[in-house]
Every structure is written in structure tokens, then in C-alpha cells.
Design a protein around this motif. Structure first.
Motif, short mmCIF file in Angstrom:
data_model
loop_
_atom_site.label_atom_id
_atom_site.label_comp_id
_atom_site.label_asym_id
_atom_site.label_seq_id
_atom_site.Cartn_x
_atom_site.Cartn_y
_atom_site.Cartn_z
N LEU A 47 0.83 -1.21 0.00
CA LEU A 47 0.00 0.00 0.00
C LEU A 47 0.86 1.26 0.00
N GLY A 48 1.98 1.22 0.71
CA GLY A 48 2.89 2.36 0.69
C GLY A 48 3.43 2.63 -0.70
N ARG A 49 3.70 1.55 -1.44
CA ARG A 49 4.16 1.72 -2.83
C ARG A 49 3.07 2.33 -3.71
N LEU A 50 1.81 1.90 -3.51
CA LEU A 50 0.71 2.43 -4.32
C LEU A 50 0.40 3.88 -3.98
N ILE A 51 0.57 4.27 -2.72
CA ILE A 51 0.22 5.64 -2.30
C ILE A 51 1.32 6.62 -2.65
N THR A 52 2.55 6.29 -2.31
CA THR A 52 3.67 7.22 -2.51
C THR A 52 4.36 7.04 -3.85
N GLY A 53 4.18 5.90 -4.50
CA GLY A 53 4.87 5.65 -5.77
C GLY A 53 6.30 5.18 -5.60
N GLN A 54 6.74 4.93 -4.38
CA GLN A 54 8.11 4.48 -4.12
C GLN A 54 8.08 3.28 -3.19
N TRP A 55 9.04 2.39 -3.40
CA TRP A 55 9.16 1.24 -2.51
C TRP A 55 9.83 1.66 -1.22
N GLY A 56 9.42 1.03 -0.15
CA GLY A 56 10.02 1.30 1.15
C GLY A 56 11.36 0.62 1.31
N PRO A 57 11.93 0.64 2.50
CA PRO A 57 13.22 -0.02 2.73
C PRO A 57 13.17 -1.51 2.35
N ARG A 58 14.18 -1.97 1.63
CA ARG A 58 14.18 -3.34 1.12
C ARG A 58 14.37 -4.38 2.22
N ILE A 59 14.87 -3.96 3.35
CA ILE A 59 15.07 -4.92 4.43
C ILE A 59 13.75 -5.42 5.00
N VAL A 60 12.69 -4.63 4.82
CA VAL A 60 11.38 -5.03 5.34
C VAL A 60 10.81 -6.23 4.59
N PRO A 61 10.74 -6.24 3.23
CA PRO A 61 10.26 -7.45 2.54
C PRO A 61 11.18 -8.65 2.76
N LEU A 62 12.48 -8.40 2.95
CA LEU A 62 13.38 -9.50 3.26
C LEU A 62 13.03 -10.14 4.60
N ALA A 63 12.73 -9.30 5.58
CA ALA A 63 12.33 -9.82 6.89
C ALA A 63 11.00 -10.56 6.79
N VAL A 64 10.06 -10.05 5.98
CA VAL A 64 8.78 -10.72 5.78
C VAL A 64 8.99 -12.11 5.20
N ALA A 65 9.89 -12.21 4.20
CA ALA A 65 10.16 -13.51 3.58
C ALA A 65 10.78 -14.48 4.58
N LEU A 66 11.72 -13.99 5.41
CA LEU A 66 12.35 -14.86 6.40
C LEU A 66 11.33 -15.36 7.43
N VAL A 67 10.43 -14.48 7.84
CA VAL A 67 9.42 -14.89 8.83
C VAL A 67 8.48 -15.93 8.23
N ILE A 68 8.06 -15.72 6.99
CA ILE A 68 7.17 -16.69 6.35
C ILE A 68 7.87 -18.04 6.17
N LEU A 69 9.16 -17.98 5.86
CA LEU A 69 9.92 -19.22 5.64
C LEU A 69 10.44 -19.84 6.93
N SER A 70 10.14 -19.18 8.06
CA SER A 70 10.66 -19.72 9.33
C SER A 70 10.10 -21.11 9.62
N GLY A 71 8.81 -21.32 9.29
CA GLY A 71 8.20 -22.63 9.51
C GLY A 71 8.83 -23.71 8.64
N PRO A 72 8.83 -23.54 7.30
CA PRO A 72 9.50 -24.55 6.46
C PRO A 72 10.98 -24.69 6.76
N GLY A 73 11.65 -23.57 7.11
CA GLY A 73 13.07 -23.66 7.42
C GLY A 73 13.34 -24.49 8.65
N ASP A 74 12.51 -24.33 9.69
CA ASP A 74 12.69 -25.14 10.90
C ASP A 74 12.43 -26.62 10.62
N ALA A 75 11.40 -26.91 9.80
CA ALA A 75 11.13 -28.30 9.45
C ALA A 75 12.26 -28.90 8.63
N SER A 76 12.83 -28.11 7.70
CA SER A 76 13.95 -28.61 6.88
C SER A 76 15.18 -28.86 7.74
#
Length: 554
Positions: A488-517
Motif C-alpha cells: 500500500l505504501g508503494r501504491l500511495i507514494t509511488g516508491q518502494w520502502g526499505p528493502r530490508i522489510v520485505p526480506l524480513a517478511v520472507a524470512l518470517v514466512i519461511l521460518s516454519g518450512p526452514g525449521d522443518a527442513s
């Protein structure tokens, strides 16, 4: 002659004259005679006379040895008040004819102050009349008092031409007289059908509630019809504040009359009964201040008393009144905020919405939620207010504060839940990272480091949560709101936010499969892992060799 010519010759320096010392006149010494003259100029004898009359009527009504019968108490006090008020009017007209304006205006004020007193005496005598079986005593006295009040007001208007008493004020005064004529007879008639004392139901009880919550606030709103404070002249009877001052005396007298009726007929005076009239008065004061075009600061300060007036109704049985007044406050604050752009009104709007949660009626809460708790509801409302203002700021400190509030609210709300601590930590970190999307890193040197630290703690805690028994859907629920806010921030402002935030989102989502692996990898042979690792390192080396020349060019 030569000396005189030299003295007046141009260019010749004249001797300097000594400066003249101007001394301010000394203020007169404020001796006893000075204060005595000031006191006599205010003519306190009229005020003391009126107070002494009221005190005498009170003493006569409480001393049975003065007059042997209760009805004689009533008639003596009623006659004394009526004669005194007639004397006030005649004397005021006499002084006005002799152009003694201050004293005549003072007597007019005393007449309006005592205008409702005879009806209070009738209310007291209504109960006496019931004991004496005189059914028509109350109505007869009410009619007589109303007629005499109308004659006195008409006499002042007719024979004091300078009196600032416009026709609209006369109509308002007539409305107050009619109300006070009706109240004693109405309470008396309903009292005959009332059973017991301190009742909380029945026609008499609901009439008393109606009088306080609807009738008295309605009379307060009549202040909007009072003519504006416009001076008709420099004389005392021509002052612009006279119509408003007389209206205030009538309103105060009616409120005292209602209190006396409740006291006589055994109705308790509670906070929720006073709150509607008080709320109406403070809002009317704000409106009149806007009409008189006071400064913006004063007009803004007058927005606060209506909010405070609602808390008068916040009692064990008055939460419904508090809720109603707070809803009205929220509507008015919203109109002022969005219509005029008043930031103080925005603050008060949020406080009113927060107070709605804290003042929600207990029985309504139990109907909606079986585990409704007043204390938790109040603290939740306070936390919502703090969280709202934390989100409005771009300061990283506000983000930390908002994250702490979110974590505490979730942790306290879940109580003894098995994963309450994990949910609280995740909620606080997600709130902090969502707030960080609005940070201005160029203005705050610690913003980037604090965001990176929060992302690292969030991802690490997600892996820990999954390793200690958390489910995959739990981390996905926490990562989804942050991912949505990032998009939503990208759609409102036209710019992407800090890239570390989507990286953290991906790590959190993958925390479950990563722990199982990781658990499955532990069961593999060490030799097999070494072989896989060698191929991975070989691929990484090849990538480094291919991209080395690009790094050198840059």
C-alpha cells in the motif's frame, strides 16, 4: 546689545538647561474612608436585605413555635416574598424616574433573582397541602404567583423605558414562569400515586428523570435565542449583558427549584441528572463565544469543558447518559475538526471515541461478550488512544512506544494463553516495523539501524517460535499485515520502502518450512551433507568468477 546679539547669533552654542523632572502624582492613600466610600457606592444594603429575607423565611419554616400551623408558615413566607418583590419593582421604577441608574438596575437584578423563589415555596407547601387535605392549594398558589410575576415583569418593561429588556427576553421569561408554575402541581399530583420512598420506577420517578435530562437542557438551549450583548447606551439599564444576565438567573432558579422538588419528594440527585444540562451550558458558551468573535485561542480552550462535563455522568448507573453525551461530543468534534481543520478538536475527537470504549455500559458488554471486564476495557481504550497518536508521528521513538503498547495490549488480552508471550512480541515488532515505513531516515540517524535491528529480532523470534511448537499459519498471520502495508505504501507514494522489510517478511514466512527442513537435515549422513556442501560452494565460486570483472569496473 552686543551681548544680546551674541546670545541669539546662529551657530552659537546655548548653555544646557537642566532636565525637568516629571514626577507622577502619588496615588491616593486607600484609607478606611476610601474603602467605605467604594462599598457604599456598590450599595450592599439591597443585597444584604434580600439575603436576610430569604434567611428569615427559612427560619420561620423550621421553627414551629413562630406560627402554630404549617399552612401559616407557607402563607406568611409566600406573602412576604411577593410583597418584597413588589417593593423591589416599585422602588426600581422610582429610582429610574430620578435617573439613579445603578441602584435601579441592581433592584431589577434582585427581582429576577427572586423570581423563582415563590414557586420553590409552593413546592414546599404542596407537601403540606397534602397533609392538610387541601387539594387545590398548590394550583391556586401557582396561578397567583405566575400572574404576579407577569405583572411585575410587565411593569418593569412599561415604566422603565431605558431598561434593555427586548420582546424576545420577555417571551423567554414567560416560558420560565410557565415551567415553574407547572412543576409544583405536576409533582404534587404524581406524588399522590407514588408508593414508598426512594423509588426507582413509576410515573413520578420518570417525570423527575425527564425534568433533569430533557427539560432543563432544553431550557438551557433557549440561551441561543437571547439577544446578543449589544449596548443600547452608556447607562446601567442599557447595558448589553442585561438580557443574558437575567436569563442566567432564571435558569439557575429553575435548577434550584428542581433540586428542591427532588428533595421534597425523595428523589436522589445523581451525577447523570446534572450532566446533560451542564453539557448543554458549556456548548452554548462555546457557541456564544464564536458569535462574539473572541480570539481563536479562547474559542479552542472552550472546546475542552464539554468533554469534562460528560465525566460527571460516569457513575454506576449513569453510563448510558455518559455514552449518549460522548457520542454527541464525538459528532460535534468531528464536524469542527474536518470543517475547520482544528487540531485540538481532532485530539478531543479521539479522546471521545476512546472514552466510548471505557464507558460502555456493563450490561451491554455482557450481552456482547460473556467475559466483558470494565478495567480491561478502560485500559484498552487508553492504549488505543496512545497507539493512535503514536502512528501519527514520524519519529522512531513514537514507533517504539507504539510497539510497546501493541505488545502489552495483545499480551494482556490473551491472558493465560499458551502462546500469549510469542503473540505479544510478534505484535509489538510488527507494529514497530509498520511504523518504520513512515520514518524519514535522513532526519533521524538511528532510523536505519533501529529498523534493521527490529527486522533481525523479528526473524530470529519467528524461528524460535516455530522451533518451540508454533504453527506455520501463526507467522503468516503476523507477516501478512506488514506485507500489505508495504505494498500500500508503494501504491500511495509511488516508491518502494526499505528493502530490508520485505526480506524480513520472507524470512518470517519461511521460518516454519526452514525449521522443518533443519530437523530433517539433522537426520542425514554427515558424508552426504559434505558432498552437497561441496557442490554448493563450487556453484558459488563459479558465480564469483563470472561477476568479478563487473565489480572491478564499478
Amino acid at each position: 546689545m552686543n551681548e544680546d546679539a551674541d546670545q541669539i547669533r546662529p551657530g552659537r552654542q546655548q548653555p544646557e538647561q537642566p532636565p525637568v523632572k516629571v514626577t507622577a502624582p502619588e496615588p491616593p492613600k486607600r484609607t478606611f474612608s476610601y474603602w467605605a466610600r467604594r462599598l457604599l457606592a456598590c450599595n450592599p444594603f439591597y443585597l444584604v436585605s434580600a439575603a436576610l429575607l430569604l434567611y428569615g423565611c427559612y427560619r420561620i419554616s423550621t421553627e414551629p413555635e413562630v406560627l402554630r400551623q404549617d399552612s401559616l408558615h407557607l402563607f406568611f413566607n409566600f406573602g412576604s416574598i411577593q410583597f418584597y418583590e413588589l417593593l423591589l419593582v416599585i422602588t426600581a421604577i422610582f429610582l429610574a424616574r430620578r435617573r439613579i441608574w445603578y441602584d435601579s438596575t441592581l433592584l431589577v437584578g434582585l427581582e429576577n433573582l427572586l423570581l423563582i423563589v415563590p414557586f420553590i415555596l409552593i413546592s414546599q407547601g404542596a407537601l403540606v397541602g397534602q397533609q392538610l387535605k387541601e387539594k387545590h392549594l398548590t394550583m391556586q398558589l401557582c396561578v397567583v404567583a405566575g400572574i404576579l410575576a407577569a405583572l411585575r415583569m410587565g411593569g418593569l418593561k412599561r415604566f422603565m423605558g431605558k431598561l434593555n429588556f427586548p420582546p424576545r427576553a420577555i417571551l423567554l421569561g414567560a416560558a420560565f414562569v410557565i415551567v415553574n408554575v407547572t412543576l409544583p402541581a405536576l409533582y404534587r399530583g404524581l406524588h399522590e400515586s407514588k408508593v414508598g420512598t426512594q423509588v426507582e420506577a413509576g410515573a413520578a420517578y420518570y417525570t423527575n428523570e425527564f425534568a433533569w435530562m430533557l427539560l432543563l437542557p432544553g431550557l438551557c438551549t433557549l440561551a441561543l435565542l437571547v439577544p446578543l450583548a449589544v449596548n443600547k447606551g452608556e447607562l446601567w439599564p442599557e447595558r448589553g449583558w442585561l438580557p443574558g444576565g437575567m436569563f442566567a438567573l432564571w435558569l439557575a432558579g429553575t435548577a434550584v427549584h428542581l433540586y428542591c422538588l427532588g428533595y421534597i419528594y425523595d428523589f436522589n440527585l445523581r451525577g447523570e441528572l446534572i450532566a446533560p444540562a451542564l453539557w448543554a451550558v458549556v456548548w452554548i458558551v462555546h457557541r456564544l463565544a464564536a458569535d462574539m468573535k473572541l480570539s481563536l485561542v479562547r474559542e479552542t480552550v472552550l472546546l475542552i469543558p464539554p468533554l469534562l462535563a460528560t465525566f460527571v455522568a460516569l457513575s454506576s448507573g449513569g453510563n448510558k447518559v455518559f455514552l449518549s453525551l460522548t457520542v454527541l461530543n464525538a459528532l460535534i468534534y468531528g464536524i469542527i475538526c474536518f470543517g475547520r481543520g482544528n487540531q485540538v478538536a481532532l485530539h478531543l475527537l479521539v479522546i471521545s471515541i476512546t472514552a466510548l470504549v471505557g464507558g460502555f455500559p456493563q450490561e451491554w458488554g455482557h450481552r456482547l461478550f460473556s467475559g466483558f471486564n470494565r478495567a480491561e476495557c478502560v485500559w484498552g481504550a487508553v492504549a488505543a488512544y496512545g497507539l493512535f497518536w503514536a502512528t501519527r508521528s514520524r519519529n522512531p521513538a513514537s514507533g517504539v512506544f507504539g510497539g510497546l503498547i501493541a505488545g502489552l495490549v495483545v499480551g494482556i488480552g490473551l491472558g493465560d494463553h499458551a502462546n500469549a508471550v510469542h503473540w505479544a512480541i510478534q505484535s509489538g515488532l510488527v507494529a514497530l516495523l509498520m511504523h518504520s515505513l513512515r520514518w524519514e531516515d535522513r532526519n533521524h540517524t538511528v532510523a536505519g539501524g533501529l529498523r534493521a535491528l527490529a527486522c533481525g529480532i523479528w526473524a530470529a523470534h519467528a524461528f524460535l517460535w516455530m522451533h518451540t511448537g508454533g504453527a506455520l499459519w501463526m507467522t503468516c498471520c503476523m507477516a501478512a499485515p506488514l506485507a500489505l502495508a508495504y505494498i500500500l505504501g508503494r501504491l500511495i507514494t509511488g516508491q518502494w520502502g526499505p528493502r530490508i522489510v520485505p526480506l524480513a517478511v520472507a524470512l518470517v514466512i519461511l521460518s516454519g518450512p526452514g525449521d522443518a527442513s533443519a530437523i530433517k537435515v539433522r537426520s542425514f549422513s554427515t558424508g552426504v551433507l559434505a558432498v552437497i556442501g561441496s557442490f554448493l560452494l563450487f556453484a558459488m565460486g563459479t558465480i564469483a568468477a563470472v561477476t568479478r570483472h563487473r565489480c572491478r569496473r564499478e
